[in-house]
Design a protein around this motif. Structure first.
Motif, PDB file in Angstrom:
ATOM      1  N   ARG A  13      23.417  38.060  36.203  1.00 34.68           N
ATOM      2  CA  ARG A  13      24.794  38.290  35.782  1.00 34.68           C
ATOM      3  C   ARG A  13      24.781  39.108  34.494  1.00 34.68           C
ATOM      4  NH1 ARG A  13      29.019  37.767  39.280  1.00 34.68           N
ATOM      5  NH2 ARG A  13      29.136  35.683  40.219  1.00 34.68           N
ATOM      6  N   ASP A  14      25.767  39.975  34.351  1.00 33.18           N
ATOM      7  CA  ASP A  14      25.901  40.699  33.091  1.00 33.18           C
ATOM      8  C   ASP A  14      26.243  39.730  31.968  1.00 33.18           C
ATOM      9  OD1 ASP A  14      25.432  43.147  34.314  1.00 33.18           O
ATOM     10  OD2 ASP A  14      27.565  43.505  34.711  1.00 33.18           O
TER      11      ASP A  14
ATOM     12  N   THR B  71      22.111  36.712  25.358  1.00 39.46           N
ATOM     13  CA  THR B  71      22.398  38.118  25.637  1.00 39.46           C
ATOM     14  C   THR B  71      21.142  38.963  25.434  1.00 39.46           C
ATOM     15  OG1 THR B  71      24.728  37.886  25.037  1.00 39.46           O
ATOM     16  CG2 THR B  71      23.793  40.104  24.938  1.00 39.46           C
TER      17      THR B  71
ATOM     18  N   ARG C 102      15.628  41.862  32.067  1.00 42.98           N
ATOM     19  CA  ARG C 102      15.875  43.070  32.861  1.00 42.98           C
ATOM     20  C   ARG C 102      14.809  44.129  32.584  1.00 42.98           C
ATOM     21  NH1 ARG C 102      22.511  43.989  33.013  1.00 42.98           N
ATOM     22  NH2 ARG C 102      22.894  42.334  34.561  1.00 42.98           N
TER      23      ARG C 102
END
Length: 439
Positions: free
Chosen positions: A287-288, A371, A378
């Motif tokens: 998820r972003d 975050t 990623r």
């Protein structure tokens, strides 16, 4: 304080146990499924998560479920050694790393919740809506087999995973989790003992990878292994329906063929895959990052807040860290006397202010860190050494130091530990997240 938790997975159950340890008793856990079946395959609980489970009094029962790996080895697709490092106690932590079956861990946490709080898990409750009330409380609407019901809480915690209903209510335009282009096949198989029985192996690169680690002690030269096979561009994951199916069993034969040449000393990849008890197919999705987790008296924990790729074996551990951090801030605020008897309007206002302050403290402590960690995963996290080896020496190498200097490999490993909050010096020395009963 009346607390409602949405989701009875690892994050939700750990949240209930953490809140109980902080002195809160009026807790209800709502689970969409009709029963907790203990599904899934293996996961790794890193030392920062084991510290929290130890402080909750759960270490012995969790330790009995699996194996404490002592070494992690990275290899390229030819089986050549790139990097290895000690893990858990062998790396200087005060707590081990544990490899366990996710389903067994979930059942153990469920049993602990029942022991501590009684019959507080409500099954077959699908979250439909949450509405804030004038007094700051939240009214939650659930769909059940007997029709819709409502419940009112002073705090609602969304621990309902990557497809979180609470998150969707707050971010209705978000849509399906973005797919990385990689497909994962996860399974458990009986296989020859992997190295010394306490070693994790990751082999491959950015397009194809195989991960294996033990879930049980060696017996007669064999042991249960958890494995993840990964391939870029394979799998029909173009619809939300497919992406949401986490229990999609597939034939192991075609997967084993993808890794037909991956036979290294002590590791026969196609044989492990072919002998799997079951193989589950997953899209690698995440998820972003969100700009906000908390709305009113609702917040998110675990994958509902920050679902990330499995690079670094950190998802379950971070959910436990969320749970403990949230309970710490709520309990600390209560102990400070901000939350008092809820009988009078003034007292309700004081209790509400304490909840708001605690939620702000929790989000400040966790959201920026998650975050950054999401961005790191990623970028493949600690597995970046495998990508670099493939980029710089696609046909293999004679000496890894000529391809990636040791100092560079060390920094990749250490940077991820710092970002994830489990660098040994940081974890061993930081203060406990435990609190006593609220004042």
């Amino acid at each position: 304080m009346r607390i409602g938790i949405i989701g009875a997975g690892i994050g939700g159950l750990a949240t209930a146990l953490s809140l109980e340890a902080a002195g809160f008793r009026d807790i209800t856990v709502h689970e969409r499924a009709d029963r907790i079946r203990g599904l899934g395959v293996g996961l790794n609980l890193l030392p920062h998560a084991i510290r929290e489970l130890t402080e909750l009094g759960l270490r012995d029962r969790v330790e009995a479920l699996g194996v404490a790996p002592e070494t992690l080895v990275y290899m390229n697709r030819f089986g050549q050694h790139i990097w290895s490092e000690p893990r858990g106690l062998a790396a200087g932590y005060r707590w081990p790393q544990l490899s366990v079956h996710r389903g067994q861990l979930q059942l153990a946490l469920r049993d602990a919740v029942v022991e501590c709080l009684g019959d507080v898990i409500r099954l077959g409750h699908r979250l439909v809506d949450v509405q804030g009330e004038d007094d700051g409380s939240e009214t939650v609407r659930f769909a059940t087999a007997d029709g819709e019901i409502t419940a009112t809480y002073d705090l609602v915690i969304g621990a309902d995973g990557i497809h979180s209903a609470l998150r969707a209510l707050r971010y209705p335009a978000e849509g399906a989790p973005p797919w990385s282009g990689l497909t994962l096949w996860r399974g458990v198989a009986e296989a020859p003992v992997l190295v010394d029985g306490r070693t994790m192996i990751m082999a491959g690169d950015g397009d194809q990878k195989f991960v294996a680690y033990p879930l049980g002690a060696p017996e007669d030269g064999r042991q249960r292994l958890n494995f993840i096979a990964e391939q870029r561009g394979t799998g029909p994951f173009e619809s939300l329906k497919d992406r949401a199916d986490w229990n999609r069993a597939v034939d192991p034969g075609p997967i084993a063929k993808l890794f037909a040449d991956w036979r290294f000393e002590g590791l026969d990849v196609p044989a492990i895959i072919a002998n799997a008890e079951e193989i589950l197919e997953y899209p690698m999705v995440d998820r972003d990052a969100l700009a906000q987790w908390t709305f009113g008296r609702t917040t998110l924990v675990g994958d509902a807040a920050h679902a990330m790729y499995p690079n670094g074996s950190n998802g379950g551990s971070q959910a436990i860290l969320d749970a403990r951090t949230l309970a710490f801030h709520l309990g600390t605020a209560a102990r400070a006397g901000a939350a008092v008897d809820a009988g009078a309007a003034a007292d309700r206002s004081a209790e509400g202010a304490a909840i708001d302050a605690a939620l702000a403290g929790y989000e400040d402590a966790r959201r920026p860190a998650m975050t950054a960690l999401l961005a790191g995963t990623r970028a493949t996290g600690p597995e970046r050494v495998m990508l670099l080896a493939a980029e710089r020496a696609p046909q293999g190498f004679a000496r890894i130091d000529d391809v990636i200097p040791r100092s560079e490999r060390e920094e990749i490993a250490n940077a991820y530990k710092r970002a994830a909050g489990f660098a040994p010096s940081i974890l061993n020395e930081r203060a406990s997240l435990g609190v006593g009963d609220p004042a």
